[in-house]
Design a protein around this motif. Structure first.
Motif, mmCIF file in Angstrom:
data_model
loop_
_atom_site.group_PDB
_atom_site.id
_atom_site.type_symbol
_atom_site.label_atom_id
_atom_site.label_comp_id
_atom_site.label_asym_id
_atom_site.label_seq_id
_atom_site.Cartn_x
_atom_site.Cartn_y
_atom_site.Cartn_z
ATOM 1 N N ASP A 158 -107.002 -26.298 -36.503
ATOM 2 C CA ASP A 158 -105.976 -26.069 -37.519
ATOM 3 C C ASP A 158 -105.475 -27.428 -38.004
ATOM 4 O O ASP A 158 -105.096 -28.276 -37.199
ATOM 5 N N LEU A 159 -105.508 -27.630 -39.323
ATOM 6 C CA LEU A 159 -105.049 -28.879 -39.928
ATOM 7 C C LEU A 159 -103.871 -28.609 -40.842
ATOM 8 O O LEU A 159 -103.869 -27.611 -41.570
ATOM 9 N N LYS A 160 -102.900 -29.526 -40.829
ATOM 10 C CA LYS A 160 -101.815 -29.435 -41.804
ATOM 11 C C LYS A 160 -101.227 -30.815 -42.023
ATOM 12 O O LYS A 160 -101.242 -31.660 -41.134
ATOM 13 N N VAL A 161 -100.761 -31.043 -43.244
ATOM 14 C CA VAL A 161 -100.078 -32.283 -43.591
ATOM 15 C C VAL A 161 -98.679 -31.900 -44.026
ATOM 16 O O VAL A 161 -98.493 -31.097 -44.936
ATOM 17 N N GLU A 162 -97.696 -32.468 -43.324
ATOM 18 C CA GLU A 162 -96.306 -32.150 -43.626
ATOM 19 C C GLU A 162 -95.457 -33.390 -43.365
ATOM 20 O O GLU A 162 -95.585 -34.021 -42.312
ATOM 21 N N ASN A 163 -94.629 -33.751 -44.334
ATOM 22 C CA ASN A 163 -93.742 -34.916 -44.216
ATOM 23 C C ASN A 163 -94.506 -36.181 -43.829
ATOM 24 O O ASN A 163 -94.113 -36.910 -42.926
ATOM 25 N N ILE B 224 -100.533 -40.468 -50.220
ATOM 26 C CA ILE B 224 -101.660 -39.534 -50.181
ATOM 27 C C ILE B 224 -101.535 -38.526 -51.322
ATOM 28 O O ILE B 224 -100.455 -38.014 -51.596
ATOM 29 N N ASP B 225 -102.665 -38.217 -51.960
ATOM 30 C CA ASP B 225 -102.718 -37.157 -52.967
ATOM 31 C C ASP B 225 -102.996 -35.848 -52.220
ATOM 32 O O ASP B 225 -104.145 -35.547 -51.888
ATOM 33 N N MET B 226 -101.957 -35.094 -51.931
ATOM 34 C CA MET B 226 -102.056 -33.901 -51.088
ATOM 35 C C MET B 226 -103.021 -32.842 -51.632
ATOM 36 O O MET B 226 -103.626 -32.108 -50.868
ATOM 37 N N ASP B 227 -103.173 -32.772 -52.941
ATOM 38 C CA ASP B 227 -104.033 -31.758 -53.540
ATOM 39 C C ASP B 227 -105.521 -32.029 -53.308
ATOM 40 O O ASP B 227 -106.343 -31.121 -53.434
ATOM 41 N N LEU B 228 -105.879 -33.251 -52.974
ATOM 42 C CA LEU B 228 -107.286 -33.616 -52.820
ATOM 43 C C LEU B 228 -107.710 -33.846 -51.366
ATOM 44 O O LEU B 228 -108.831 -34.278 -51.113
ATOM 45 N N LEU C 62 -108.455 -38.308 -46.805
ATOM 46 C CA LEU C 62 -107.134 -38.319 -47.425
ATOM 47 C C LEU C 62 -107.147 -39.314 -48.584
ATOM 48 O O LEU C 62 -106.969 -40.525 -48.367
ATOM 49 N N PRO C 63 -107.380 -38.840 -49.826
ATOM 50 C CA PRO C 63 -107.421 -39.752 -50.967
ATOM 51 C C PRO C 63 -106.044 -40.344 -51.272
ATOM 52 O O PRO C 63 -105.030 -39.668 -51.145
ATOM 53 N N LYS C 64 -106.051 -41.598 -51.669
ATOM 54 C CA LYS C 64 -104.804 -42.251 -52.057
ATOM 55 C C LYS C 64 -104.423 -41.796 -53.458
ATOM 56 O O LYS C 64 -105.274 -41.543 -54.299
ATOM 57 N N ALA C 65 -103.141 -41.684 -53.709
ATOM 58 C CA ALA C 65 -102.648 -41.313 -55.032
ATOM 59 C C ALA C 65 -102.961 -42.442 -56.012
ATOM 60 O O ALA C 65 -102.963 -43.614 -55.644
ATOM 61 N N GLU C 66 -103.222 -42.093 -57.253
ATOM 62 C CA GLU C 66 -103.604 -43.079 -58.280
ATOM 63 C C GLU C 66 -102.602 -44.220 -58.404
ATOM 64 O O GLU C 66 -102.975 -45.371 -58.505
ATOM 65 N N GLU C 67 -101.319 -43.897 -58.390
ATOM 66 C CA GLU C 67 -100.319 -44.944 -58.594
ATOM 67 C C GLU C 67 -100.210 -45.889 -57.399
ATOM 68 O O GLU C 67 -99.607 -46.946 -57.484
#
Length: 138
Positions: A69-74, A106-110, A124-129
């Motif tokens: 089980d994987l989850k990303v939170e805070n 982190i870009d949570m959607d990707l 975990l892709p980095k966010a563009e900005e």
């Protein structure tokens, strides 16, 4: 010749302290889980990154995909595993969990994960900005 046991969990700063407590007082079930050897409460993993992404690779031989089980939170990635073992007519179930602070870039959607040959790889892709960019000097 004396063999020296090496710390196989360099990410655990309390490994040596745990080993000394266990050596001095014995490995007892009366101790809290923090004082048990890392092999009893963790699974090994590596965390690394490049300019585009962070990667978390966890070693989980014999563990099925549906037991993870994987989850990303805070800004924390949590990997939980329900490990079942059968042998000598008995069954046992152990729950293992690791938390990795991944930061807010982190870009949570990707975020994606794959399980192959006993290795769980979480990307975990980095966010563009937040990606580094080259600045031209004028």
């Amino acid at each position: 010749m004396t063999l020296v046991r090496r710390n196989t969990w360099p990410s655990d700063p309390f490994f040596e302290m745990d080993r000394l407590f266990n050596r001095a007082f014995g490995n007892s079930d009366l101790w809290p889980s923090a004082f048990k050897a890392p092999a009893e409460r963790d699974f090994p993993l590596d965390v690394y990154g490049d300019e585009e992404r962070y990667y978390v690779v966890a070693e989980m031989p014999g563990v099925a995909k549906d037991a993870v089980d994987l989850k990303v939170e805070n800004s924390v990635l949590t990997i939980s595993v329900k490990a079942e073992s059968k042998g000598d007519g008995s069954e046992s179930v152990r729950y293992l969990s690791r938390n990795i602070t991944v930061g807010e870039d982190i870009d949570m959607d990707l975020v994606s994960a794959k399980m192959e040959n006993g290795l769980l790889t979480v990307t975990l892709p980095k966010a563009e900005e937040r990606k580094p960019r080259k600045i031209a000097i004028k």
